[in-house]
Scaffold this motif. Structure first.
Motif, short mmCIF file in Angstrom:
data_model
loop_
_atom_site.label_atom_id
_atom_site.label_comp_id
_atom_site.label_asym_id
_atom_site.label_seq_id
_atom_site.Cartn_x
_atom_site.Cartn_y
_atom_site.Cartn_z
N ARG A 4 0.82 -1.21 0.00
CA ARG A 4 0.00 0.00 0.00
C ARG A 4 0.86 1.27 0.00
NH1 ARG A 4 -5.34 -0.55 2.11
NH2 ARG A 4 -5.87 -2.74 2.18
N SER A 5 2.18 1.11 0.22
CA SER A 5 2.97 2.30 0.47
C SER A 5 3.39 3.12 -0.76
CB SER A 5 4.20 1.94 1.30
OG SER A 5 4.95 0.99 0.59
N PRO A 6 3.71 2.49 -1.92
CA PRO A 6 4.38 3.30 -2.95
C PRO A 6 3.44 4.20 -3.74
CG PRO A 6 4.12 1.04 -3.73
CD PRO A 6 3.49 1.12 -2.38
N LEU A 7 2.69 5.01 -3.06
CA LEU A 7 1.79 5.92 -3.76
C LEU A 7 2.48 7.25 -4.02
CD1 LEU A 7 -1.55 5.40 -1.82
CD2 LEU A 7 -0.93 4.55 -4.06
N VAL A 201 -6.14 3.70 -12.06
CA VAL A 201 -6.53 2.86 -13.21
C VAL A 201 -7.87 2.23 -12.89
CG1 VAL A 201 -4.19 2.34 -14.02
CG2 VAL A 201 -5.25 0.88 -12.30
N ALA A 202 -8.60 1.92 -13.96
CA ALA A 202 -9.89 1.25 -13.79
C ALA A 202 -9.60 -0.22 -13.51
CB ALA A 202 -10.71 1.41 -15.06
N PHE A 203 -9.95 -0.68 -12.31
CA PHE A 203 -9.72 -2.08 -11.97
C PHE A 203 -10.93 -2.93 -12.34
CE2 PHE A 203 -10.11 -5.75 -9.24
CZ PHE A 203 -8.86 -6.34 -9.39
N GLY A 204 -12.11 -2.43 -12.03
CA GLY A 204 -13.33 -3.18 -12.33
C GLY A 204 -14.33 -2.27 -13.02
N HIS A 205 -15.19 -2.87 -13.83
CA HIS A 205 -16.21 -2.08 -14.51
C HIS A 205 -17.45 -2.95 -14.66
CE1 HIS A 205 -17.81 1.02 -17.13
NE2 HIS A 205 -18.23 0.05 -17.93
N TYR A 206 -18.61 -2.37 -14.36
CA TYR A 206 -19.86 -3.14 -14.47
C TYR A 206 -20.94 -2.24 -15.02
CZ TYR A 206 -23.72 -6.25 -13.23
OH TYR A 206 -24.82 -7.07 -13.27
N GLU A 207 -21.68 -2.75 -16.00
CA GLU A 207 -22.81 -2.00 -16.56
C GLU A 207 -24.04 -2.89 -16.56
OE1 GLU A 207 -22.32 0.08 -20.19
OE2 GLU A 207 -20.33 0.86 -19.64
N VAL A 208 -25.18 -2.28 -16.30
CA VAL A 208 -26.43 -3.04 -16.29
C VAL A 208 -27.58 -2.05 -16.49
CG1 VAL A 208 -26.77 -2.86 -13.77
CG2 VAL A 208 -27.75 -4.80 -14.99
N GLU A 209 -28.69 -2.51 -17.06
CA GLU A 209 -29.87 -1.65 -17.14
C GLU A 209 -30.81 -2.00 -16.00
OE1 GLU A 209 -32.09 0.10 -20.78
OE2 GLU A 209 -33.23 -1.65 -20.20
N ARG A 210 -31.29 -0.98 -15.29
CA ARG A 210 -32.23 -1.22 -14.19
C ARG A 210 -33.53 -0.47 -14.46
NH1 ARG A 210 -29.91 -4.24 -9.59
NH2 ARG A 210 -32.11 -4.17 -9.04
N TRP A 311 -26.79 1.75 -15.76
CA TRP A 311 -25.87 2.00 -14.64
C TRP A 311 -24.47 1.63 -15.10
CZ3 TRP A 311 -25.40 3.08 -9.32
CH2 TRP A 311 -24.35 2.46 -8.64
N SER A 312 -23.52 2.48 -14.85
CA SER A 312 -22.13 2.17 -15.18
C SER A 312 -21.26 2.51 -13.98
CB SER A 312 -21.72 3.01 -16.41
OG SER A 312 -20.31 3.02 -16.53
N HIS A 313 -20.55 1.52 -13.48
CA HIS A 313 -19.71 1.72 -12.29
C HIS A 313 -18.28 1.27 -12.60
CE1 HIS A 313 -18.65 0.24 -7.93
NE2 HIS A 313 -18.01 1.34 -8.26
N THR A 314 -17.36 2.19 -12.42
CA THR A 314 -15.94 1.88 -12.63
C THR A 314 -15.22 2.03 -11.30
OG1 THR A 314 -16.11 2.77 -14.85
CG2 THR A 314 -13.90 2.45 -13.99
N LEU A 315 -14.51 0.99 -10.92
CA LEU A 315 -13.74 1.03 -9.68
C LEU A 315 -12.33 1.54 -10.01
CD1 LEU A 315 -14.09 -0.29 -6.63
CD2 LEU A 315 -12.27 -1.72 -7.48
N LEU A 316 -11.96 2.67 -9.44
CA LEU A 316 -10.66 3.27 -9.73
C LEU A 316 -9.73 3.04 -8.55
CD1 LEU A 316 -11.99 6.62 -11.23
CD2 LEU A 316 -11.12 4.63 -12.48
N ILE A 317 -8.58 2.45 -8.84
CA ILE A 317 -7.60 2.19 -7.77
C ILE A 317 -6.30 2.93 -8.11
CG2 ILE A 317 -8.60 -0.07 -7.24
CD1 ILE A 317 -6.10 -1.27 -8.72
N ASN A 322 -1.88 -1.42 -8.37
CA ASN A 322 -2.48 -2.36 -9.32
C ASN A 322 -1.49 -3.50 -9.53
OD1 ASN A 322 -4.19 -3.46 -11.23
ND2 ASN A 322 -3.39 -2.18 -12.90
N ASN A 323 -1.36 -4.35 -8.51
CA ASN A 323 -0.37 -5.44 -8.60
C ASN A 323 -0.97 -6.74 -8.07
OD1 ASN A 323 -0.24 -5.28 -5.72
ND2 ASN A 323 1.22 -3.58 -5.90
N ALA A 324 -0.24 -7.82 -8.29
CA ALA A 324 -0.76 -9.15 -7.97
C ALA A 324 -1.09 -9.28 -6.48
CB ALA A 324 0.27 -10.20 -8.38
N ALA A 325 -0.26 -8.67 -5.63
CA ALA A 325 -0.47 -8.81 -4.19
C ALA A 325 -1.79 -8.17 -3.75
CB ALA A 325 0.70 -8.18 -3.44
N MET A 326 -2.22 -7.15 -4.46
CA MET A 326 -3.43 -6.43 -4.06
C MET A 326 -4.69 -6.91 -4.80
SD MET A 326 -2.75 -4.15 -1.76
CE MET A 326 -3.99 -2.86 -1.83
#
Ligand code: FES
Ligand SMILES: [Fe+2]
Length: 393
Positions: A4-7, A201-210, A311-317, A322-326
């Motif tokens: 978590r440190s190298p920000l 970066v966008a890690f996850g993205h989800y779209e759906v119609e409600r 609905w469009s949701h993007t998870l920004l990290i 953005n690495n394997a450990a996380m």
């Protein structure tokens, strides 16, 4: 090494956020959450097709946030169907983003199928093979001598990439934005930088119609009166009951929700902006930004009918995390917030409300003094729709 440190060093917190957080802390200390007048909302706001057409027209004028910059690779393309328009974003080899209509200039074929972004050197129409550069210019026509005049390229609309986000004016012609972005953002640009969106970066993205009017979804993020009931089994444990502050910022609304650590702290202790409060900003016309302690939810709403919303949701990290450990941590976070909270609780509630609107059980919905930010949202839309109606006369 701690993953978590190298920000990168965060810029100093803007005064606008510090002020809001201090107000929140003072309200907690005084045991007196921010309140406004109670009011009613006519249910026709969520049903009237004419109002809906006006809202769609305002959104098409823009600017709207079309994507996070990391969702569009260099030498790449991204097709998006938004607000009833087939839009196409490209990023050329030099990294510059372009906005076009996803429609061939020859006989109108759709150029690129919707879906995740893809790398490409140019755009080739499947129908007769016309070729366009990533800047939209027409570069190749088979049997060129069969045509007289040719168009210069795809129809363009203005886009700019700022604060890590791609903003577009879908209905405007050409490449020049009809107005400057920064003054319109009313100080929120500096806040987006502070939230680190440019280094994310966008890690996850989800779209759906409600099956909900889009405004019910915005409202679900404008009050926290519902957290202790609707979210009692999920996120309630992180938040104080019904403690939030909000204020207008131009056409937008900035707000901060009190987290549990705010309670019982010494008044002189420095505030930890990401852990003592959760900023939930509404960016006019259709974006909600939720700033969680270690990631950001970018939610955009794309109405397709008075009772339907995309609905469009993007998870920004942070890019540095953005690495394997996380990976597992981010996957779990996205699953919990997107499926466990947003889809199963907030959007489920919005669909439930929409289903009841037509029944005639309620002529109006009743908002109490803790739900005052919702009133500001509707007033701003009334103003914009009134201005549009005036301009049309
Ligand atoms: S419609 Fe695109 S090349 Fe003919
Ligand atoms: Fe909620």
């Amino acid at each position: 090494m701690d993953d978590r440190s190298p920000l990168p060093a965060a810029p100093a917190a803007p005064d606008s956020l510090l002020r809001l957080a201090r107000r929140l802390a003072a309200d907690v200390e005084a045991g007196r959450p921010q309140r406004g007048p109670a009011f009613e909302i006519d249910v026709q706001r969520y049903l009237d097709p004419q109002r809906f057409a006006g809202e769609l027209a305002v959104m098409r004028r823009g600017p709207v946030i079309l994507a996070h910059g990391s969702q569009l690779p260099v030498s790449g393309r991204l097709a998006l169907d938004r607000l009833g328009l087939p839009l196409l974003l490209t990023r050329d080899a030099g990294g510059v983003v372009h906005g076009h209509y996803n429609v061939c200039r020859h006989r109108g074929m759709r150029m690129v199928e919707a879906g995740p972004a893809a790398a490409c050197r140019n755009l080739v129409c499947r129908y007769h093979g016309w070729v366009y550069g990533l800047d939209g210019r027409l570069t190749g026509v088979r049997h060129r001598d069969a045509f007289d005049e040719l168009p210069a390229g795809l129809r363009a609309f203005p886009v700019v990439e700022r604060h890590g986000l791609i903003w577009g004016w879908p209905e405007a012609e050409g490449r020049e934005p009809p107005h400057a972005l920064e003054p319109w953002l009313s100080g929120i640009g500096a806040e987006l930088d502070y939230f680190g969106l440019g280094d994310s970066v966008a890690f996850g993205h989800y779209e759906v119609e409600r099956k909900s009017n889009w405004k019910l979804v915005v409202e679900a993020f404008m009050e926290i009166y519902h957290i202790a009931s609707l979210h009692r089994n999920t996120i309630d444990r992180f938040f104080l009951d019904s403690v939030a502050v909000s204020e207008p910022a131009g056409e937008h609304i900035r707000s901060a929700v009190g987290r549990r650590s705010l309670s019982g702290r010494s008044p002189d202790a420095p505030l930890d902006l990401r852990n003592d409060c959760t900023f939930t900003h509404y960016l006019f016309p259709n974006t909600i930004l939720i700033v969680h302690p270690d990631y950001v939810s970018l939610v955009t709403l794309w109405p397709t009918a008075p009772d339907r919303v995309g609905w469009s949701h993007t998870l920004l990290i942070p890019a540095a995390q953005n690495n394997a450990a996380m990976r597992e941590h981010w996957e779990k976070s996205f699953r919990l917030i997107e499926q466990g909270v947003f889809q199963s609780e907030d959007l489920e509630a919005c669909e439930g409300i929409q289903a009841g609107l037509l029944s005639g059980a309620n002529q109006a919905l009743h908002c109490g003094r803790l739900e005052h930010a919702i009133g500001g949202f509707h007033r701003e839309w009334d103003r914009r729709l009134g201005l549009a109606a005036e301009a049309a006369r």
